[in-house]
Design an enzyme around this catalytic site. Sequence first.
Site, PDB file in Angstrom:
ATOM      1  CD  GLU A  43      15.882 -18.902  -1.222  1.00 17.08           C
ATOM      2  OE1 GLU A  43      14.816 -19.542  -1.111  1.00 17.08           O
ATOM      3  OE2 GLU A  43      16.164 -17.937  -0.488  1.00 17.08           O
ATOM      4  CE  LYS A 111      14.875 -14.625   0.254  1.00 15.32           C
ATOM      5  NZ  LYS A 111      14.928 -16.003   0.830  1.00 15.32           N
ATOM      6  CB  CYS A 147      12.227 -17.517  -1.626  1.00 13.97           C
ATOM      7  SG  CYS A 147      11.187 -18.780  -0.835  1.00 13.97           S
ATOM      8  CG  ASP A 327       2.528 -43.980  16.365  1.00 14.26           C
ATOM      9  OD1 ASP A 327       1.396 -43.877  15.853  1.00 14.26           O
ATOM     10  OD2 ASP A 327       2.837 -43.446  17.439  1.00 14.26           O
ATOM     11  CG  ASN A 404      10.199 -44.191  31.355  1.00 13.27           C
ATOM     12  OD1 ASN A 404       9.419 -44.215  30.408  1.00 13.27           O
ATOM     13  ND2 ASN A 404      10.225 -43.201  32.220  1.00 13.27           N
TER      14      ASN A 404
END
Lengths: 575, 575
Positions: A43, A111, A147, A327, A404
Amino acid sequence: MKIRISLAQMNSTVGDYQGNIEKIKDFISKADEKGADLILFPELTLNGYPPEDLILKTQFLRDSLKSIEEIQDFSESKDVVIVLGAVDWDVESYNTAFVIYKGEIYGSYKKMFLPNYSVFDEKRYFTAGRTPFLMEIERIKIGITICEDLWVPNGPAVSLAQNGANLILNLSSSPFYKGRNKVRFEMLKTRASELSSWIAYCNNVGGQDELVFDGGSVVINPYGEIELSAPSFEEGLYFIDIDPLEPTRANLREGKRKHYNQSAYYESVNTIKIGKKITGKNPIKAIKVDSFDLYEQLYLAVKTGIKDYVWKNGFQKVVLGLSGGIDSSLTAAIAADAIGPENVLGLLMPSQYSSKGSIDDSIELSKNLGINYKIIPINDIYEKYIENLKESFKSTEEDKTEENIQARIRGNLVMAFSNKYGYLALACGNKSEAATGYATMYGDMAGGFSPIKDLYKTDLYKVARKYNELHGKEIIIKSILEKPPSAELRPNQKDEDTLPPYALLDEILFKYIDREMSYDELLQEGYDEGLLKNVINMVNKNEYKRRQSAPGIKLTERSFGKDRRMPITNKYIPW
Amino acid sequence: MKIRISLAQMNSTVGDYQGNIEKIKDFISKADEKGADLILFPELTLNGYPPEDLILKTQFLRDSLKSIEEIQDFSESKDVVIVLGAVDWDVESYNTAFVIYKGEIYGSYKKMFLPNYSVFDEKRYFTAGRTPFLMEIERIKIGITICEDLWVPNGPAVSLAQNGANLILNLSSSPFYKGRNKVRFEMLKTRASELSSWIAYCNNVGGQDELVFDGGSVVINPYGEIELSAPSFEEGLYFIDIDPLEPTRANLREGKRKHYNQSAYYESVNTIKIGKKITGKNPIKAIKVDSFDLYEQLYLAVKTGIKDYVWKNGFQKVVLGLSGGIDSSLTAAIAADAIGPENVLGLLMPSQYSSKGSIDDSIELSKNLGINYKIIPINDIYEKYIENLKESFKSTEEDKTEENIQARIRGNLVMAFSNKYGYLALACGNKSEAATGYATMYGDMAGGFSPIKDLYKTDLYKVARKYNELHGKEIIIKSILEKPPSAELRPNQKDEDTLPPYALLDEILFKYIDREMSYDELLQEGYDEGLLKNVINMVNKNEYKRRQSAPGIKLTERSFGKDRRMPITNKYIPW
């Protein structure tokens, strides 16, 4: 006589007409050389998916048509029918499949079903078509869908079957998320079988901002069996020879199409004929790849997402802070695979609260990966801030403010390397953090791209272990995998001082976010009231942080970003 | 007999059912006391507009119906027909107007035309209704429409007129932008006149994240003349007595409705009857306010946006960096008006590059406004960063890296005050900066809300002068208004060293962004090619910065934020 279909599982770049045209031509040439009768693209291949508000620029639209002309000219010397996804427009614009053969546009299909949920905004951009589309090549009827069209039980595929389709094509840009390809395959198998039709499904592949497309294109026979399945996360051209009489046999045996013909609603269908000859060839064997390992798929999705974000945006290298936690370690590891370890720079920025273990672990990880690293302590910068704020903060206690400040010093340093050397800064937050706001804006959240922001902490460990398994050694070392998560912004801090245990937290988050269960519904599931209120409060109150976070890759059913559009100003309290 | 209509121009808060119910009840009581026959509320008043993905939570939907029941119970003792905007749902959800009278729901109308462009995503949330709706009170026929319904030439209002409507109500949540109310009034006047109908239009008022609703509710007679116009940016209940025979006279005179009856398409209409008595009352005089001063409206929009963002999110105070430039000065000035000068803290954070003038100007401004200020120099912190980076950056030249470090130190300090004292941090960037990326992420872009981010620099000066005019004195002092804009991040820096002159820049930006003109179209307008390429490049390449910027108030036709959804990864080059 069999017909040879080729699926061009192509990685386009949004807006890059020239680059995309070159790739399209290359695929067409290869398909032609190998005797394909038809080549199917995903697509909006020509424009890249999703082009978003680029579609509001008339020059972008004009360039779309000009580019199609270029493909048209190129197709003159080839003997292959091209089904290409591109934007068409008059005053409105349409998500379109063009049928091009030997220099001519034979027709086009607009579509009909435009998704406008989750990450999709297609009703913002496109006007829906109203007529299904069928082409005939030597009595073989081939229908086209795009799709979402195929995900709808009463969509155009029903009319295509009613009108005798032997084969239904689907041009797709279906984004990845955990477990998605299984659901997709099940739907396609059901559809092929209930329609007694071949289905050839060609999916987009590659990363585009928040989205990664996993490819995994597939051809399914009219009994609902997979005959070709392409690899996930790889660009490629895949071939199959299909027997157009198979649907007839399947249908005569079970008579499924007769049900459709009972339906009162029988749509008109545009039909075109293409004077292409189908000739006999040496048979070709179709590829079949199994791609259902959840954590391998997640690893590949993150890798593809990083690689394409970096390269498509013109970067070579990335920089990220390494804390010694899971992480940043996993982010660095996948980045090293994606763009090469020599292109990854890790910054170790210890403060007085950093454990020796964290620093040692980051160094060992860097060596295992072969990435570059630098150590820049932040204590003395931090002390200067505290000194300059002493007067202003004199009657206050230490609190998250001081934590912080440290995180933001690190953010400033990472960005300084990004600015100085033109490296892309990666943020390393995960979904559990993003959900609960357990992260510092402009601190550890700083960066241009946030690859694992849609991975829950518990999944992250599974991906890390899979990473080691795939590499056949413990690259992400045991102490990183086993230490209790900590932000190390005050003495002996642990995540679980502030958050519920991750296994429980992630379970609730999944139900509340991915599955949109409400507070009272979760209460009925038996969770503790205080715990639920705490978790839901954290999610709701931290929308403002997520709004300023870097884009990251959608990896779950419902990711933060354009997939979840919550108001910040929101006084809804569900208890 | 005239019918007395009241318009409740109400400021709801998204999700705050209890707060909104209390306000709604209060308006109903007041309308009843003053003998109104009908009270009209804005679109989705009960839920707040737009509720965004809250609508995906079933508990939120259930609470909507429960809240309507509460209004129903309350209405039993009142003699006024209530037309209330709220979400209705079964498996799908609908943007609905409920008609409630003396404890009963007489009927409801589901919005037929759902906007899905600009900042609107209504097709993501709602299913469109299919039938226009008319209610009869003593032979007076009153039609209901919701917002977009009336902007469509062949919308339900035509059917309502064909079915004899004397009055067409419109429940609206129409967001402000510069000059919008004029266009809105013109449309409503045209509609009333072409339909030969009274139109009573009740608009939402107040701020909600990126949006500010300006109110300015209006009643227009069947000749297209304004009979009531409510103030902008103020909550209030407004009354008018209208003669239901006026449409008959207007129509008989000009016969406009006969055209509509010629139309082949004649929709069925739901009609309900309400057994309410219309009795004679002492006439009431409707309010008429002129609200077309562009810069006063912009000032009011910013003020309302700040006030509602601060208060609805539970803040009392704000903190912002004061640079001595026009951006931070105007932000501070409007914030002081919005929430009181005692609730505004300005931080002066001079570096070695700050001019004495800038510091003096900020102090004088602070004194004029009566806001608090603190001075925290950043030189020594900056030097520490440079010292710690010396080794890493040893073979490089000074560049924007060093400038950004300064800006990010200031960002860190502003956020430290925000964290320590719970003040909301305001970012002070303007639209010209946001467009060109002439701002530092996590630096001057740091903050929870960015009030003037959708004001072009050239407009900003006009609003500042209007501010002084409205206050009758030079609060924003001459030297701030007249100094050449500078970031003061290196010696003798001026914005125009990097950017084109603002007058020219803003003109191009307006055409490229607000009007979506393409490069080649702008070229045809006669702009210099190099200049155009430079400006367009800056806009396109800085999407990543805007993506991480704080939300700000939509003030123009096309604002950055959910109004403009451009890909970051985007290789489209229009030349």
